[in-house]
Enzyme design. Sequence first.
Site, short mmCIF file in Angstrom:
data_model
loop_
_atom_site.label_atom_id
_atom_site.label_comp_id
_atom_site.label_asym_id
_atom_site.label_seq_id
_atom_site.Cartn_x
_atom_site.Cartn_y
_atom_site.Cartn_z
CD GLU A 46 -1.99 -5.92 4.43
OE1 GLU A 46 -1.77 -4.93 4.69
OE2 GLU A 46 -1.70 -6.37 3.18
CG HIS B 102 -4.35 -2.78 2.94
ND1 HIS B 102 -3.38 -2.59 3.47
CD2 HIS B 102 -4.82 -1.49 2.65
CE1 HIS B 102 -2.69 -1.31 3.86
NE2 HIS B 102 -3.77 -0.52 3.09
CB CYS C 193 -0.92 -0.05 1.14
SG CYS C 193 -2.26 1.30 1.04
#
Length: 318
Positions: A237, A235, A142
């Site tokens: 994750e 993102h 990001c």
Amino acid sequence: MPINIPDGLPAKQILHEERIFALEEEVAIHQHIRPLRIAILNLMPTKIETETQILRLISKSPLQVSCDFMRVSSHESKNVSSDHLVKFYETFDSYRDKNYDGLIITGAPVEHLPFTSVDYWDELCEIMDWAREHVFSTMFLCWGALAGLYHYYGIPKKTLGAKLFGVFPQRLCDEYSFLTNGFDEVHNMPHSRHAAIDTIALSEHPELQTLSEGFMTGPALIATRDFHEIYVTGHFEYGRDTLAAEYWRDFHKGLPIRLPENYFPDDDPERQPIFTWRSHANLLYRNWLNWVYQMTTYELELIPQAIKEMHEQVIEKF
């Protein structure tokens, strides 16, 4: 194989509840395996949540991975206890003379600021310069991706008129890339940012390849042709409820916030979001670790030389 984590890390209990096998250092040291060495520069204010999210993805690889946590010394974290930082994190000074197979640089909620106005910008630049010589492959997430592209290539970021917030489809640009091996032609990725890459400036750098992109998001996955640097503008994750937590946080503060796009069923924030990006997130990290494992040198002290040789091979090819 399990991941090796610092003794007592809070993420361990969460990972065990999810049936993810995590070894503490005292046990792992007795195994006769050379694990991959991965450093994580965690710039997010929610340190423990981000640790757990990234470790969850790393753990899906069959390889044994040992993780160290890095923090910047030029910024004071306000959302995590100093005891946690002292116990589990080291500042860059402890890393200067070390080599790593991989490094992950997280995002940070500072994309509204000019890069040079971020209080730890100079230190981050020093870390990124160190990574180019001492880390076999670095993954930027990001804002970290925007920062890396700006520092290395001078590619500026553009402030968006409205926050890019939601889960967006990304179309695969290269189905034969090792990094996206096994990806569907279209994959989803969460995004939560106020800035974007200047795509015209990006196109002026043939050493960078866009691996997937979206109509709303622009480039989602970018990498150098030797995978020494990997840039993820979203993102992957994030967990199922991370965007929901961001939405409700701002909603209860009375801040202007739109519903995240393509996230809540029927755009109803009271309903549980559908986890539509998990498999591709796991694939990306598994492919990355697999590539690093196959290409890195067994002797950590030889990583700088291996990086140099890798660059020379790419230059000859392209």
